[in-house]
Design an enzyme around this catalytic site. Sequence first.
Site, mmCIF file in Angstrom:
data_model
loop_
_atom_site.group_PDB
_atom_site.id
_atom_site.type_symbol
_atom_site.label_atom_id
_atom_site.label_comp_id
_atom_site.label_asym_id
_atom_site.label_seq_id
_atom_site.Cartn_x
_atom_site.Cartn_y
_atom_site.Cartn_z
ATOM 1 N N ILE A 1 -1.472 10.419 -9.556
ATOM 2 C CA ILE A 1 -1.195 9.527 -10.678
ATOM 3 C C ILE A 1 -2.115 8.314 -10.622
ATOM 4 O O ILE A 1 -2.559 7.807 -11.656
ATOM 5 C CB ILE A 1 0.288 9.106 -10.661
ATOM 6 C CG1 ILE A 1 1.184 10.317 -10.980
ATOM 7 C CG2 ILE A 1 0.552 7.972 -11.650
ATOM 8 C CD1 ILE A 1 2.667 10.065 -10.765
ATOM 9 N N VAL B 1 -2.969 0.034 2.723
ATOM 10 C CA VAL B 1 -2.133 -0.972 2.073
ATOM 11 C C VAL B 1 -1.115 -1.593 3.018
ATOM 12 O O VAL B 1 -0.483 -2.596 2.670
ATOM 13 C CB VAL B 1 -1.414 -0.393 0.837
ATOM 14 C CG1 VAL B 1 -2.425 -0.036 -0.255
ATOM 15 C CG2 VAL B 1 -0.545 0.805 1.199
ATOM 16 N N TYR C 1 11.723 8.808 1.080
ATOM 17 C CA TYR C 1 11.032 8.691 -0.211
ATOM 18 C C TYR C 1 12.018 8.274 -1.293
ATOM 19 O O TYR C 1 11.750 7.354 -2.077
ATOM 20 C CB TYR C 1 10.372 10.021 -0.568
ATOM 21 C CG TYR C 1 9.504 9.940 -1.806
ATOM 22 C CD1 TYR C 1 8.177 9.527 -1.710
ATOM 23 C CD2 TYR C 1 10.001 10.268 -3.058
ATOM 24 C CE1 TYR C 1 7.376 9.443 -2.840
ATOM 25 C CE2 TYR C 1 9.207 10.178 -4.199
ATOM 26 C CZ TYR C 1 7.890 9.767 -4.077
ATOM 27 O OH TYR C 1 7.100 9.665 -5.192
ATOM 28 N N LYS D 1 12.034 4.631 -3.325
ATOM 29 C CA LYS D 1 11.882 4.493 -4.766
ATOM 30 C C LYS D 1 13.069 3.761 -5.390
ATOM 31 O O LYS D 1 12.913 3.056 -6.402
ATOM 32 C CB LYS D 1 11.673 5.866 -5.407
ATOM 33 C CG LYS D 1 10.368 6.537 -4.989
ATOM 34 C CD LYS D 1 9.161 5.643 -5.249
ATOM 35 C CE LYS D 1 7.838 6.307 -4.888
ATOM 36 N NZ LYS D 1 6.667 5.451 -5.175
#
Length: 232
Positions: A16, A53, A137, A141
Amino acid sequence: MSEARHVVVTGGGTGIGLATTTLLAARGWQVIAAGLEREDTFPDAATFVECDVTDAAALGAVFAPLDTLGGLVTCAGVIRYAEEWNPETFDKVMGVNVTAVLASANAAADALERGGGSVVNIASMWTFFGSSAAPAYGASKGAVAALTRAQAVAWGPRGIRVNAVAPGWVETRISAGARNDPERRARIDARIPLGRWAATEEIAKVVAFLLSAEASYVHGAILPVDGGYLAA
């Protein structure tokens, strides 16, 4: 072109993130994709910067040269499936998927304020329900959604809009296991009212909308982009 049209896309070299990088570059944004991987189809019009990151110094090096910033899209993320039941792996997933989202936005905030920019975080359909297949995960989210709302409340007075998109089933590398499992694929397909999985470009178009002036009063939203999966 004003410098306020700069946008940073973390994880912008794959999936994405790559679709978002490609679309925004085609629309005239000066795109800096920050991540550890990039596909061969990475556009020449964008800039790729290798960046972990979770490394504060590396993030600082990405944002330090930017006086003004028009957007930040936090696409960097990992999934480790059953390994995530291990607390150490759980923490690592949360570090990339949540803590690094906060760190990236904090590093960008001053430039976003000067540029009148906005943030788009990447949540998930798993923001809204549990998954035994990938507990970290899913938890990450859910946390991204809560963080998005917190950022919206905190940064709205600074003129920084913050929203998130929550994709459903998308044709990406990390969904290959489900797509290639005939029984699981059939169950998933049966629940999607539109009857198909999303292309990455379809998620990118919603991200581009949220960054745009057309979304000037959209703030603190978690926008499902799932073909109706949550409604089924």
